[in-house]
Write an enzyme that holds these catalytic residues in place. Structure first.
Site, PDB file in Angstrom:
ATOM      1  N   ARG A   1       1.927   1.351  -6.762  1.00 51.78           N
ATOM      2  CA  ARG A   1       2.324   0.292  -5.817  1.00 51.78           C
ATOM      3  C   ARG A   1       1.132  -0.483  -5.279  1.00 51.78           C
ATOM      4  NH1 ARG A   1       7.084   0.410  -4.997  1.00 51.78           N
ATOM      5  NH2 ARG A   1       8.671   2.021  -5.009  1.00 51.78           N
TER       6      ARG A   1
ATOM      7  N   CYS B   1       0.855  -1.188   0.000  1.00 51.78           N
ATOM      8  CA  CYS B   1       0.000   0.000   0.000  1.00 51.78           C
ATOM      9  C   CYS B   1       0.890   1.237   0.000  1.00 51.78           C
ATOM     10  CB  CYS B   1      -0.865   0.009   1.245  1.00 51.78           C
ATOM     11  SG  CYS B   1      -1.844  -1.488   1.397  1.00 51.78           S
TER      12      CYS B   1
ATOM     13  N   GLU C   1       1.352 -11.398 -16.265  1.00 51.55           N
ATOM     14  CA  GLU C   1       1.083 -10.210 -15.445  1.00 51.55           C
ATOM     15  C   GLU C   1       0.197  -9.199 -16.138  1.00 51.55           C
ATOM     16  OE1 GLU C   1       5.294  -9.045 -14.467  1.00 51.55           O
ATOM     17  OE2 GLU C   1       4.281  -8.577 -12.605  1.00 51.55           O
TER      18      GLU C   1
ATOM     19  N   LYS D   1       5.909 -11.924 -17.763  1.00 53.35           N
ATOM     20  CA  LYS D   1       5.438 -10.646 -18.332  1.00 53.35           C
ATOM     21  C   LYS D   1       4.038 -10.813 -18.924  1.00 53.35           C
ATOM     22  CE  LYS D   1       7.443  -8.218 -16.790  1.00 53.35           C
ATOM     23  NZ  LYS D   1       8.285  -8.834 -15.848  1.00 53.35           N
TER      24      LYS D   1
ATOM     25  N   ASN E   1       0.049  -0.232   6.289  1.00 58.49           N
ATOM     26  CA  ASN E   1       0.640  -1.047   5.218  1.00 58.49           C
ATOM     27  C   ASN E   1       1.214  -2.280   5.888  1.00 58.49           C
ATOM     28  OD1 ASN E   1       1.811  -1.984   2.848  1.00 58.49           O
ATOM     29  ND2 ASN E   1       3.728  -0.909   3.254  1.00 58.49           N
ATOM     30  N   GLY E   2       0.732  -3.453   5.502  1.00 62.62           N
ATOM     31  CA  GLY E   2       1.260  -4.684   6.109  1.00 62.62           C
ATOM     32  C   GLY E   2       0.106  -5.591   6.528  1.00 62.62           C
TER      33      GLY E   2
ATOM     34  N   TRP F   1      -3.590  -2.026  -1.473  1.00 60.22           N
ATOM     35  CA  TRP F   1      -3.499  -3.297  -2.190  1.00 60.22           C
ATOM     36  C   TRP F   1      -4.071  -4.300  -1.214  1.00 60.22           C
ATOM     37  CZ3 TRP F   1      -0.194  -7.821  -1.640  1.00 60.22           C
ATOM     38  CH2 TRP F   1      -0.353  -8.729  -2.696  1.00 60.22           C
TER      39      TRP F   1
ATOM     40  N   GLU G   1      10.995 -15.431 -17.563  1.00 65.25           N
ATOM     41  CA  GLU G   1      10.669 -14.005 -17.455  1.00 65.25           C
ATOM     42  C   GLU G   1       9.655 -13.602 -18.517  1.00 65.25           C
ATOM     43  OE1 GLU G   1      10.730 -11.650 -15.586  1.00 65.25           O
ATOM     44  OE2 GLU G   1      10.636  -9.838 -16.815  1.00 65.25           O
TER      45      GLU G   1
ATOM     46  N   HIS H   1       8.993 -34.288 -21.746  1.00 66.58           N
ATOM     47  CA  HIS H   1       8.776 -35.096 -20.528  1.00 66.58           C
ATOM     48  C   HIS H   1       7.400 -34.833 -19.930  1.00 66.58           C
ATOM     49  CE1 HIS H   1      12.900 -36.461 -20.650  1.00 66.58           C
ATOM     50  NE2 HIS H   1      13.259 -35.220 -20.893  1.00 66.58           N
TER      51      HIS H   1
ATOM     52  N   LYS I   1       3.276  -3.054  -7.119  1.00 67.73           N
ATOM     53  CA  LYS I   1       4.645  -2.904  -7.612  1.00 67.73           C
ATOM     54  C   LYS I   1       5.649  -3.515  -6.642  1.00 67.73           C
ATOM     55  CE  LYS I   1       7.965  -1.635 -10.247  1.00 67.73           C
ATOM     56  NZ  LYS I   1       8.215  -2.420 -11.473  1.00 67.73           N
TER      57      LYS I   1
HETATM   58  C1  AGP Z   1       7.796  -8.342 -12.001  1.00 72.43           C
HETATM   59  O1  AGP Z   1       7.268  -7.922 -13.228  1.00 72.43           O
HETATM   60  C2  AGP Z   1       6.786  -8.362 -10.914  1.00 72.43           C
HETATM   61  N1  AGP Z   1       6.235  -7.091 -10.696  1.00 72.43           N
HETATM   62  C3  AGP Z   1       7.269  -9.050  -9.661  1.00 72.43           C
HETATM   63  O2  AGP Z   1       7.565 -10.396  -9.995  1.00 72.43           O
HETATM   64  C4  AGP Z   1       8.544  -8.461  -9.009  1.00 72.43           C
HETATM   65  O3  AGP Z   1       9.665  -8.713  -9.813  1.00 72.43           O
HETATM   66  C5  AGP Z   1       8.756  -9.153  -7.650  1.00 72.43           C
HETATM   67  O4  AGP Z   1       7.639  -8.869  -6.839  1.00 72.43           O
HETATM   68  C6  AGP Z   1      10.039  -8.704  -6.947  1.00 72.43           C
HETATM   69  O5  AGP Z   1       9.964  -7.322  -6.676  1.00 72.43           O
HETATM   70  P1  AGP Z   1      11.330  -6.552  -6.282  1.00 72.43           P
HETATM   71  O6  AGP Z   1      12.246  -6.658  -7.468  1.00 72.43           O
HETATM   72  O7  AGP Z   1      10.912  -5.149  -5.985  1.00 72.43           O
HETATM   73  O8  AGP Z   1      11.909  -7.271  -5.081  1.00 72.43           O
END
Ligand code: AGP
Length: 608
Positions: free
Chosen positions: A28, A2, A488, A485, A100-101, A76, A481, A504, A603
């Protein structure tokens, strides 16, 4: 994670200042947003709305926003659905809080408070802290003591900001979650936030309180900001640093999305990285790392950062011949790993606030293992907790789907590998590596100019049922990766797979509706092509990203994205990765999803 922001000062437009801070943090966490402020009649005003920050701004239109003290929050959701009631701030007639938390013992606390007649309005865990502090205040305790006694009962990682109308002041406290405060002693303004980025350009001194330190924004009285232990004695358990006032508030400019802008920023960032580490401010940090002689390296991270860690592992084992393994931080922290003296823990992170990565670092630190970060945010919790740090110099990354940070994490790892190999003393090797970085930047520049071919491939496949990204060796992390992407931002099912593994089992999924994005680098070329043939034989749709002018691959592929790998060598996978970034971007665009703020994501994941 948050976004939390608080302001206390002489300015009467504290609400506008907080809203600007929330706007900077909105990426975020963006399920809902709200503000509480003390109006000119000393009355506590509260406005909060589900949805994006703009919904709150519409709610505030026409309202009297004159106020000197204000707190605000973008959420969030962790506990409780996305509703107006569950949005923060949580308030009653005595005070207002933002959080936040996670409060792990919220249910027990709520039951206890309800037995005393307290009524709860929301489904959130956060509200239990509001009512706990209020309960203490009602016993006649002063505010500091009420906060202290309440916080001692909270379990879990949390940061709270409290607005106390009776004195018009703001308090904050945290444990295992980010919290930073800042002052501008010329304008007598004090602010608090979950992220220094919200304070940029407003304050010129930052304070990073340690866990369980109560922060008190006194708004222009003797000290603009005061720090107390839970026993209410003054404390100096905080770090302070100057904040340069030149704010780097990222704007989209001519780009439709931050993600596209950040993809396009990569060539320049790549060129600047060798300059920074070979001849600039980063030189000293890299020279420190050159002295490392690790027996084994554990790279620990989450998500995209973990995949960048896999790229770095290949450098460490391939170039330095140092045993290295990559550990998902959320697993590593509970695995009770066998850590030995002489081991090194390297933590890769864009935000430097990811809860699991911080916990993995803490585990290594407690085991006496040296810890090094590869991190983007200077002054972040990970940055402050590690013994040494290598900044990735990616600038502010707004897009929730990480792009430029991945590239910079991997390349900073390459420079780290060079340093550990003793290359910093060898001008010729530094020049060669600088040249390779520049070549990568130039190839990406050219790719970005010719991205129409990628856009047209995206248009042809974005509606298909499912996607495999396959690669061998150094391209396997890129497959992981690339799939992340797409998941996400386009919300489609995609899997990154080692090309040699498909037969396999997973090959059973291949049919005319399944797309295989084959990452065919010059290394292991024949082996990878034979995997493509296996998929072709089962009528899978083949998108190949591979060496240009290759007849065999062209004949095999339904779509073929040719690349010039010449001279890139160990940087080639990062070149392929930019194609995947653009593929995901354009597929999401055709699907019409919210590319910069994808559903369900944040984020920086500061909760476990
Ligand atoms: C990546 O596109 C994502 N947003 C997510 O996997 C991110 O890489 C992960 O949460 C780690 O975040 P950080 O690099 O801020 O530690």
């Amino acid at each position: 994670m948050c976004g939390i922001v608080g302001y206390f000062g002489p300015s009467q437009n504290s609400v506008e200042i907080v809203l600007e801070g929330l706007k900077r943090l909105e990426y975020r966490g963006y399920d809902s947003a709200g503000v509480s402020f003390i109006d000119e009649h000393n009355v506590l005003q509260n406005y909060k709305k589900a949805g994006k920050l703009d919904n709150l701004k519409i709610e505030l239109k026409g309202k009297n926003l004159i106020a000197r003290a204000c707190i605000g929050h973008t959420r969030w959701a962790t506990h409780g659905g996305v509703t107006d009631e569950n949005a923060h701030p949580h308030h009653n007639d005595i005070l207002s809080i933002i959080h936040n938390g996670i409060i792990e013992n919220a249910n027990d606390l709520k039951k206890e408070l309800m037995s005393h007649g307290v009524k709860f309005k929301s489904e959130t865990d956060s509200e239990s802290f509001l009512e706990l502090v209020t309960f203490e205040l009602r016993k006649g305790k002063p505010i500091l003591e009420s906060i202290s006694d309440s916080f001692k009962r909270i379990r879990g990682n949390s940061a709270f900001v409290i607005l106390y109308p009776k004195t018009g002041e703001i308090f904050a406290i945290k444990r295992g979650a980010p919290l930073v405060c800042g002052i501008n002693d010329i304008t007598s303004e004090a602010l608090v936030s979950s992220d220094p980025y919200a304070l940029a350009g407003i304050v010129h001194k930052l304070y990073f309180p340690e866990d369980e330190v109560i922060v008190h924004l006194s708004g222009g009285n003797k000290n603009l900001v005061n720090f107390y232990e839970l026993d209410l004695t003054k404390t100096t358990r905080y770090l302070s640093k100057k904040q340069d006032m030149s704010v780097e508030v990222s704007e989209k400019g001519e780009y439709e999305h931050f993600m596209l802008k950040e993809i396009h920023e990569q060539p320049e960032l790549i060129r600047n990285l060798t300059q920074y580490y070979f001849a600039g401010e980063g030189r000293e940090a890299l020279e420190k790392v050159a002295l490392y002689k690790p027996n084994r390296i554990y790279l620990s991270a989450c998500g995209t950062a973990a995949y960048a860690g896999l790229v770095v592992r290949d450098y460490l084992e391939g170039i330095n011949r140092i045993p290295a393994n990559v550990e998902l931080a959320s697993e590593f922290r509970y695995r009770d790993p066998i850590l030995k003296t002489g081991d090194v823990g390297i933590f890769v992170s864009q935000s430097g606030e990811t809860a699991d990565t911080l916990a993995a670092q803490s585990l290594c630190k407690k085991a006496g293992v040296k810890t090094l970060s590869i991190v983007n945010v200077d002054g972040s919790t990970l940055f402050r907790d590690c013994d040494d740090n290598l900044l990735i110099r990616a600038g502010v990354e707004i897009g929730v789907a990480s792009t430029k940070a991945f590239t910079q994490q991997a390349l900073t790892g390459r420079l780290m590998s060079a340093a550990m190999a003793g290359d910093l003393k060898d001008e010729a090797k530094k020049v060669k590596l600088t040249g390779k970085f520049a070549l990568l930047a130039e190839r990406i520049d050219r790719l970005l100019v010719q991205s129409d071919i990628i856009k047209s491939v995206a248009e042809s496949i974005y509606n298909k049922k499912g996607f495999f990204y396959t690669g061998r060796g150094a391209y396997f992390p890129i497959a992981l990766e690339g799939a992340l992407k797409l998941k996400e931002i386009a919300y489609v099912h995609a899997e990154g797979y080692a090309a040699g593994e498909l037969k396999h089992g997973p090959i059973a999924l291949i049919d005319e509706e399944m797309v295989n994005i084959a990452l065919v680098g010059p290394e292991l070329f024949e082996k990878t092509v034979s995997n493509v043939q296996e998929i072709k034989a089962r009528k899978g749709i083949i998108v190949s990203i591979g060496p240009r002018n290759n007849e065999e691959l062209m004949d095999l592929s339904d779509y073929y994205i040719p690349l010039d790998f010449e001279g890139l060598e160990e940087l080639s996978p990062l070149y392929v990765n930019v194609v995947n970034q653009l593929l995901a971007y354009y597929m999401a665009k055709f699907k019409g999803t919210d590319i910069d703020k994808p559903r369900n994501l944040a984020k920086s994941v500061t909760v476990e």
